[in-house]
Enzyme design. Sequence first.
Site, short mmCIF file in Angstrom:
data_model
loop_
_atom_site.label_atom_id
_atom_site.label_comp_id
_atom_site.label_asym_id
_atom_site.label_seq_id
_atom_site.Cartn_x
_atom_site.Cartn_y
_atom_site.Cartn_z
N ASP A 7 0.88 -1.17 0.00
CA ASP A 7 0.00 0.00 0.00
C ASP A 7 0.92 1.22 0.00
O ASP A 7 1.46 1.60 1.03
CB ASP A 7 -0.89 -0.02 1.24
CG ASP A 7 -1.87 1.14 1.28
OD1 ASP A 7 -2.24 1.65 0.20
OD2 ASP A 7 -2.26 1.54 2.39
N GLU A 67 -2.41 -1.52 -5.48
CA GLU A 67 -3.72 -0.99 -5.82
C GLU A 67 -3.61 -0.23 -7.13
O GLU A 67 -2.62 0.47 -7.36
CB GLU A 67 -4.19 0.01 -4.76
CG GLU A 67 -4.64 -0.58 -3.47
CD GLU A 67 -5.09 0.48 -2.47
OE1 GLU A 67 -5.15 1.68 -2.83
OE2 GLU A 67 -5.37 0.11 -1.34
N ASP A 141 -2.24 0.94 6.95
CA ASP A 141 -1.43 0.74 5.75
C ASP A 141 -0.98 -0.72 5.64
O ASP A 141 -1.01 -1.31 4.56
CB ASP A 141 -0.22 1.67 5.77
CG ASP A 141 -0.63 3.13 5.83
OD1 ASP A 141 -1.26 3.60 4.87
OD2 ASP A 141 -0.33 3.79 6.84
#
Length: 160
Positions: A7, A67, A141
């Site tokens: 992340d 992502e 995170d």
Amino acid sequence: MKILGIDPGLKATGYGLLEYKHNKTVLVETGTIHPKVKDTLEKKLLTVYRQLQDLIKEHKPETLVLEKIYAHYKHPATASILGHTRGVICLLCAQSGIYLAEHSVKRIRKAVTGNGNASKEQTRRMIANEFGLKPEKLTLDASDAIALAAGYLRIHGRHL
């Protein structure tokens, strides 16, 4: 098979490394990289790069999951800042010969929680429960990074 979920961020980059072996998934390592607030952009990127490079050298994951980038019209600079960190991570993949997979937040959260609109906190609780961790000991995170790796496994037909 080892899958590293990341992340990315300049303030905090979460990571979660899972190993899928003999139809079982084990959390190998998780954490958060925090570059110094007062460091320049290039020093922050170097901090993220070096720490992830060390992690990759030590554990040799086959796949890295990020992502897909999402830019909100109210915060256009966020996408640009995130892009710097993502670029460093993509470079590490190329240098290390790691397969790079990208999935949307909604797809990952649906795979992990059953709800694509689950909050970060709901995702953290689900991940903590899945791997026997205390939610309060897991940064958002880091839990998002573990969710990326776990979601990737579920999307590809492997159960935790």
